[in-house]
Scaffold this motif. Sequence first.
Motif, PDB file in Angstrom:
ATOM      1  N   UNK A  64      23.911  50.945  71.942  1.00 39.70           N
ATOM      2  CA  UNK A  64      24.292  49.887  71.003  1.00 39.70           C
ATOM      3  C   UNK A  64      23.377  49.820  69.783  1.00 39.70           C
ATOM      4  N   UNK A  65      22.087  50.001  69.991  1.00 42.90           N
ATOM      5  CA  UNK A  65      21.123  49.873  68.895  1.00 42.90           C
ATOM      6  C   UNK A  65      21.317  50.916  67.806  1.00 42.90           C
ATOM      7  N   UNK A  66      21.873  52.053  68.157  1.00 44.93           N
ATOM      8  CA  UNK A  66      22.044  53.135  67.190  1.00 44.93           C
ATOM      9  C   UNK A  66      23.514  53.414  66.891  1.00 44.93           C
ATOM     10  N   UNK A  67      24.372  52.443  67.146  1.00 41.39           N
ATOM     11  CA  UNK A  67      25.793  52.569  66.854  1.00 41.39           C
ATOM     12  C   UNK A  67      26.149  51.575  65.751  1.00 41.39           C
ATOM     13  N   UNK A  68      27.123  51.933  64.900  1.00 42.00           N
ATOM     14  CA  UNK A  68      27.488  51.069  63.783  1.00 42.00           C
ATOM     15  C   UNK A  68      29.002  50.937  63.648  1.00 42.00           C
ATOM     16  N   UNK A  69      29.402  49.794  63.103  1.00 46.13           N
ATOM     17  CA  UNK A  69      30.789  49.534  62.725  1.00 46.13           C
ATOM     18  C   UNK A  69      30.794  49.072  61.277  1.00 46.13           C
ATOM     19  N   UNK A  70      31.715  49.597  60.477  1.00 44.85           N
ATOM     20  CA  UNK A  70      31.911  49.104  59.114  1.00 44.85           C
ATOM     21  C   UNK A  70      33.406  48.916  58.894  1.00 44.85           C
ATOM     22  N   UNK A  71      33.739  48.013  57.979  1.00 43.55           N
ATOM     23  CA  UNK A  71      35.133  47.712  57.689  1.00 43.55           C
ATOM     24  C   UNK A  71      35.401  47.940  56.205  1.00 43.55           C
ATOM     25  N   UNK A  72      36.405  48.753  55.916  1.00 39.54           N
ATOM     26  CA  UNK A  72      36.866  48.992  54.554  1.00 39.54           C
ATOM     27  C   UNK A  72      38.062  48.073  54.337  1.00 39.54           C
ATOM     28  N   UNK A  73      37.952  47.150  53.370  1.00 36.07           N
ATOM     29  CA  UNK A  73      39.030  46.180  53.160  1.00 36.07           C
ATOM     30  C   UNK A  73      40.046  46.694  52.138  1.00 36.07           C
ATOM     31  N   UNK A  74      41.156  45.954  51.926  1.00 38.27           N
ATOM     32  CA  UNK A  74      42.199  46.418  50.996  1.00 38.27           C
ATOM     33  C   UNK A  74      41.714  46.613  49.555  1.00 38.27           C
ATOM     34  N   UNK A  75      40.619  45.955  49.182  1.00 39.98           N
ATOM     35  CA  UNK A  75      40.078  46.095  47.827  1.00 39.98           C
ATOM     36  C   UNK A  75      39.071  47.225  47.692  1.00 39.98           C
ATOM     37  N   UNK A  76      38.803  47.945  48.779  1.00 40.11           N
ATOM     38  CA  UNK A  76      37.853  49.050  48.735  1.00 40.11           C
ATOM     39  C   UNK A  76      36.425  48.660  49.058  1.00 40.11           C
ATOM     40  N   UNK A  77      36.199  47.404  49.387  1.00 39.85           N
ATOM     41  CA  UNK A  77      34.849  46.933  49.723  1.00 39.85           C
ATOM     42  C   UNK A  77      34.521  47.320  51.174  1.00 39.85           C
ATOM     43  N   UNK A  78      33.290  47.806  51.389  1.00 33.16           N
ATOM     44  CA  UNK A  78      32.827  48.181  52.724  1.00 33.16           C
ATOM     45  C   UNK A  78      31.841  47.133  53.215  1.00 33.16           C
ATOM     46  N   UNK A  79      32.078  46.648  54.418  1.00 34.65           N
ATOM     47  CA  UNK A  79      31.225  45.611  55.005  1.00 34.65           C
ATOM     48  C   UNK A  79      30.734  46.073  56.377  1.00 34.65           C
ATOM     49  N   UNK A  80      29.434  45.909  56.619  1.00 40.19           N
ATOM     50  CA  UNK A  80      28.880  46.230  57.933  1.00 40.19           C
ATOM     51  C   UNK A  80      29.293  45.129  58.917  1.00 40.19           C
ATOM     52  N   UNK A  81      29.737  45.528  60.098  1.00 41.57           N
ATOM     53  CA  UNK A  81      30.194  44.601  61.129  1.00 41.57           C
ATOM     54  C   UNK A  81      29.147  44.537  62.238  1.00 41.57           C
ATOM     55  N   UNK A  82      28.824  43.323  62.644  1.00 38.85           N
ATOM     56  CA  UNK A  82      27.864  43.135  63.725  1.00 38.85           C
ATOM     57  C   UNK A  82      28.527  43.435  65.071  1.00 38.85           C
ATOM     58  N   UNK A  83      27.891  44.294  65.851  1.00 42.28           N
ATOM     59  CA  UNK A  83      28.375  44.588  67.199  1.00 42.28           C
ATOM     60  C   UNK A  83      27.861  43.478  68.101  1.00 42.28           C
ATOM     61  N   UNK A  84      28.784  42.775  68.759  1.00 43.87           N
ATOM     62  CA  UNK A  84      28.401  41.625  69.588  1.00 43.87           C
ATOM     63  C   UNK A  84      27.779  42.025  70.913  1.00 43.87           C
ATOM     64  N   UNK A  85      28.443  42.908  71.626  1.00 43.22           N
ATOM     65  CA  UNK A  85      27.962  43.211  72.975  1.00 43.22           C
ATOM     66  C   UNK A  85      28.599  44.480  73.498  1.00 43.22           C
ATOM     67  N   UNK A  86      28.174  44.818  74.691  1.00 46.49           N
ATOM     68  CA  UNK A  86      28.753  45.919  75.444  1.00 46.49           C
ATOM     69  C   UNK A  86      29.374  45.288  76.691  1.00 46.49           C
ATOM     70  N   UNK A  87      30.667  44.878  76.623  1.00 43.03           N
ATOM     71  CA  UNK A  87      31.291  44.179  77.746  1.00 43.03           C
ATOM     72  C   UNK A  87      31.278  44.985  79.041  1.00 43.03           C
TER      73      UNK A  87
END
Length: 127
Positions: A64-87
């Motif tokens: 988890x510490x070395x994994x990442x999520x990012x979201x590309x929105x319809x306007x082309x903006x990239x946002x880093x997403x916080x990973x909540x947990x490992x269910x």
Amino acid sequence: MRNKTWIFTRQFVAILVVICGIVLFSPRAALAHAILVSSQPAINSTVSGPDVAVLLKYSSRVDLEHSTLTLLDPNGKVEKITINSEPSPGSLSAKLTGLVKGAYVLRWQILAMDGHITRGTIPFQVK
């Protein structure tokens, strides 16, 4: 005639030994990668917003510490997403909030416990 058969047999055995050696000692790097098994949202799916739960399941445990999520929105903006947990072992969860109608791409990069990095994308639509 017997001599030709002996030479053919020796060549056949030599070729067989070489092929077995290649198969036994060839790298198996592809087998070690964590592969995305399922995702929520599903690839190319349409979901209701504005909040979307994310659940990604992989074929092996992830760091988890070395994994990442990012979201590309319809306007082309990239946002880093916080990973909540490992269910559960080999899965990641997150929450996307405030999404408006349009096309999105969730990008993931995970580090498997064996040290291999895997990347991928999940395109989806918000209605």
